[in-house]
Design a protein around this motif. Structure first.
Motif, mmCIF file in Angstrom:
data_model
loop_
_atom_site.group_PDB
_atom_site.id
_atom_site.type_symbol
_atom_site.label_atom_id
_atom_site.label_comp_id
_atom_site.label_asym_id
_atom_site.label_seq_id
_atom_site.Cartn_x
_atom_site.Cartn_y
_atom_site.Cartn_z
ATOM 1 N N THR C 5 0.842 -1.190 0.000
ATOM 2 C CA THR C 5 0.000 0.000 0.000
ATOM 3 C C THR C 5 0.881 1.244 0.000
ATOM 4 O OG1 THR C 5 -1.602 -1.197 1.356
ATOM 5 C CG2 THR C 5 -1.887 1.191 1.219
ATOM 6 N N VAL C 6 0.517 2.218 -0.812
ATOM 7 C CA VAL C 6 1.213 3.507 -0.804
ATOM 8 C C VAL C 6 0.203 4.615 -0.509
ATOM 9 C CG1 VAL C 6 3.082 2.790 -2.315
ATOM 10 C CG2 VAL C 6 1.004 3.757 -3.319
ATOM 11 N N ARG C 7 0.694 5.688 0.125
ATOM 12 C CA ARG C 7 -0.172 6.785 0.581
ATOM 13 C C ARG C 7 0.218 8.111 -0.051
ATOM 14 N NH1 ARG C 7 -1.885 7.573 6.835
ATOM 15 N NH2 ARG C 7 -3.284 5.931 6.119
ATOM 16 N N ASP C 8 -0.779 8.889 -0.436
ATOM 17 C CA ASP C 8 -0.589 10.250 -0.929
ATOM 18 C C ASP C 8 -1.836 11.055 -0.492
ATOM 19 O OD1 ASP C 8 0.293 12.513 -2.297
ATOM 20 O OD2 ASP C 8 0.686 11.437 -4.161
ATOM 21 N N HIS C 9 -1.965 12.289 -0.954
ATOM 22 C CA HIS C 9 -3.173 13.034 -0.588
ATOM 23 C C HIS C 9 -3.533 14.007 -1.687
ATOM 24 C CE1 HIS C 9 -0.252 16.093 0.572
ATOM 25 N NE2 HIS C 9 -1.224 16.970 0.652
ATOM 26 N N VAL C 10 -4.764 14.533 -1.580
ATOM 27 C CA VAL C 10 -5.305 15.441 -2.581
ATOM 28 C C VAL C 10 -6.241 16.415 -1.866
ATOM 29 C CG1 VAL C 10 -7.258 13.932 -3.143
ATOM 30 C CG2 VAL C 10 -6.365 15.447 -4.896
ATOM 31 N N MET C 11 -6.274 17.667 -2.329
ATOM 32 C CA MET C 11 -7.102 18.694 -1.674
ATOM 33 C C MET C 11 -8.052 19.296 -2.709
ATOM 34 S SD MET C 11 -4.030 20.431 0.600
ATOM 35 C CE MET C 11 -5.033 21.009 1.986
ATOM 36 N N ILE C 12 -9.350 19.099 -2.496
ATOM 37 C CA ILE C 12 -10.333 19.485 -3.519
ATOM 38 C C ILE C 12 -11.493 20.271 -2.906
ATOM 39 C CG2 ILE C 12 -9.823 17.511 -5.017
ATOM 40 C CD1 ILE C 12 -12.996 17.510 -2.926
ATOM 41 N N ALA C 13 -12.234 20.953 -3.770
ATOM 42 C CA ALA C 13 -13.515 21.565 -3.401
ATOM 43 C C ALA C 13 -14.627 20.840 -4.147
ATOM 44 C CB ALA C 13 -13.524 23.049 -3.769
ATOM 45 N N HIS C 14 -15.805 20.824 -3.574
ATOM 46 C CA HIS C 14 -16.974 20.278 -4.263
ATOM 47 C C HIS C 14 -18.228 20.567 -3.435
ATOM 48 C CE1 HIS C 14 -16.625 16.043 -2.133
ATOM 49 N NE2 HIS C 14 -16.406 17.038 -1.318
ATOM 50 N N SER C 15 -19.386 20.232 -4.005
ATOM 51 C CA SER C 15 -20.652 20.347 -3.278
ATOM 52 C C SER C 15 -21.494 19.127 -3.631
ATOM 53 C CB SER C 15 -21.382 21.633 -3.671
ATOM 54 O OG SER C 15 -21.710 21.610 -5.049
ATOM 55 N N PHE C 16 -22.512 18.876 -2.835
ATOM 56 C CA PHE C 16 -23.368 17.708 -3.071
ATOM 57 C C PHE C 16 -24.811 18.139 -3.318
ATOM 58 C CE2 PHE C 16 -20.141 15.700 -0.100
ATOM 59 C CZ PHE C 16 -19.464 15.041 -1.112
ATOM 60 N N ARG C 17 -25.536 17.300 -4.042
ATOM 61 C CA ARG C 17 -26.966 17.525 -4.221
ATOM 62 C C ARG C 17 -27.753 16.395 -3.571
ATOM 63 N NH1 ARG C 17 -26.493 17.851 -10.326
ATOM 64 N NH2 ARG C 17 -24.705 16.661 -9.610
ATOM 65 N N GLY C 18 -28.741 16.753 -2.768
ATOM 66 C CA GLY C 18 -29.543 15.743 -2.083
ATOM 67 C C GLY C 18 -29.652 16.097 -0.608
ATOM 68 N N GLU C 19 -30.862 16.016 -0.076
ATOM 69 C CA GLU C 19 -31.086 16.435 1.317
ATOM 70 C C GLU C 19 -30.246 15.657 2.312
ATOM 71 O OE1 GLU C 19 -35.117 16.650 2.686
ATOM 72 O OE2 GLU C 19 -35.773 17.677 0.843
ATOM 73 N N VAL C 20 -29.925 14.419 1.941
ATOM 74 C CA VAL C 20 -29.154 13.565 2.841
ATOM 75 C C VAL C 20 -27.820 14.212 3.219
ATOM 76 C CG1 VAL C 20 -27.983 12.244 1.029
ATOM 77 C CG2 VAL C 20 -28.431 11.165 3.226
#
Lengths: 132, 132, 132, 132, 132, 132
Positions: C5-20
């Protein structure tokens, strides 16, 4: 010197201005795992630094003002690079205000200082410490 | 006081001289997970402690001089016990040199100090901190 | 069964649709600490599962397509809730493509499966596993 | 300043008196992951802060007095709230006694201070630091 | 296969019967950091495994029945060694009941399995996995 | 399915043969944080998977054969690339032998499998799992 630390987290979007930020000038986001550390020289009458339940609650309240937000849209941050180190100070100062207003309990007025650490990934974090 | 910390790692072989080291007198090795922490009293014009990209790059450069090496074979460590605490100082001093040479950016000249922590296992680590 | 297993990371923006999704319907962001796990039943001629250097490089390439991005703006995710579990599959599938194209080395064609885990905070993560 | 830190753990039962503790007034328990950090300004003749083997052994001895105990039953804690921060001091003071008695080696007499941190969960910890 | 995992913790006292437990036969305690992992073969209409907010809430409810308790005093555990592995099953089964009762949302009825892991220290943990 | 896992570590030197290893062909070293996971379908008469004390002791014994060693010098590894994944199998097989010899207790004969994970850094680990 004694301390207690409580941990919570916040998920935000933002962008930076300045060439030093490279691709982070684009709108992106971060999870910050937030540690708030409270220090004092002697324990209070209950043998604690501060009520850990209240500390956790107040930290959560401070973070709720940022959580699930695009920081670029918040008037209080207009024209400001909301870097990890800047946000550490922002959160520490808001916690300090709450201490001074008695919201962490009367005993919390004996606190000596606050340090807030924001872990932005498994390989980078920032902190700000101040006296109370 | 503000700080930012970046993390990398290095994998080396070495041996120790002195009864205090017990079986670690034999040639063995270690992964050191290395945290480099930079402190300053006020943020710079970009609202940061130091360019985190440059900090990461410079830490990687310093570690590349050690990585995948048998430290017993490096002339600079001849006759020296390359303990975890000694290596923490070695890395901190090399980072300090790079700060003074401007390799972490002009703004980095406002840095107050460096702390380097080397985690040698899940149950032991060492650190060295110094002023800049 | 073997795995690496190898590890890295990522930094993103987003939004979701749905009341849940509650407040996560607002534009926000996340750091995902990404673990890519490769499995195989027998080791290859070099006594490894896969070249860990290549695995790290390919994971970095896949993440670079997402890093410092607002996922809401990427055509490939139009109309899609880019949940942590969805992104785990997206990354696993892209890594699988690279395995099949020989980009993790010829030996990697003996891999049995891939699992990708995205840690979105210290208290929540998601994963997707698939055969190769 | 140099430091080395060693980690161990202890599992105890106890209860608290005082409304501030809420449900923790009931008999409950905790695992404390205990970090003992030793500091000194210069390394000793072996190029170390303190013998890490001895440090680990002495920490284990101190913890064995608490391990698998109901702290409410120990005479030394009668009438005392054995909070995490209180226990950090208790352990630090016991380690300091051992340093002064030469039980961490003659070289350990050059130690400058001790800090003991007790992690009671993934979201809360306490610490106590003192000079030697 | 997809999964999401949420983390919480619980602090309890208990004792064990049986020579195999050694000093843990005495009344002592533990913090368990609890990870609840939910699996399913396909994502639901919202592109998720399960509502992570509901999963966190239900896990917290299940743990509240144990938190700040001496398990030796709970009628449901009379005559039972409340080992870490036993408690993992206890919590998994209670979560499974809630899934079947619709308390994790209608979509959760598509879940395939649950795994609960209890970390009792930095060097030991136990898990139980079951189908739904 | 139930499992318990215990953690220890080992510090070794070694080198690799084969271009795929790049600079790791040089003599270097590693700390491996080693997790040994034991599984079984039903708990034993004491309500446990295996005696966690015995499991820890046996893991320590297996690791003591490697600890503070240059693996290149051990006859048993002559001509072998002692990769992380290979060492995971080596340790798992040695633990399996001890299970079959009754050294983890009579109850351990009901164990179903073993998985050994070696974390070589904060960004890479390998594992091997087998039936018993």
């Amino acid at each position: 010197m004694f301390s207690i630390t409580v941990r919570d987290h916040v998920m935000i979007a933002h962008s930076f201005r300045g060439e030093v930020f490279g691709p982070a000038q684009r709108l992106h986001g971060a999870t910050y795992v937030v540690d708030a550390r409270f220090t004092r020289t002697e324990l209070d009458a209950d043998n604690i630094v501060v009520d850990i339940g209240l500390a956790t609650t107040r930290l959560g309240e401070v973070l709720s003002g940022l959580n699930y937000r695009n920081l670029d849209d918040l008037p209080e941050f207009a024209g400001i690079n909301t870097s990890t180190e800047f946000l550490a100070k922002h959160i520490a100062d808001q916690l300090a205000d709450r201490v001074h207003q008695g919201e962490l309990g009367e005993g919390a007025k004996g606190l000596a200082g606050i340090e807030v650490t924001l872990q932005e990934s498994h390989v980078a974090w920032a902190a700000y410490s101040r006296a109370l």
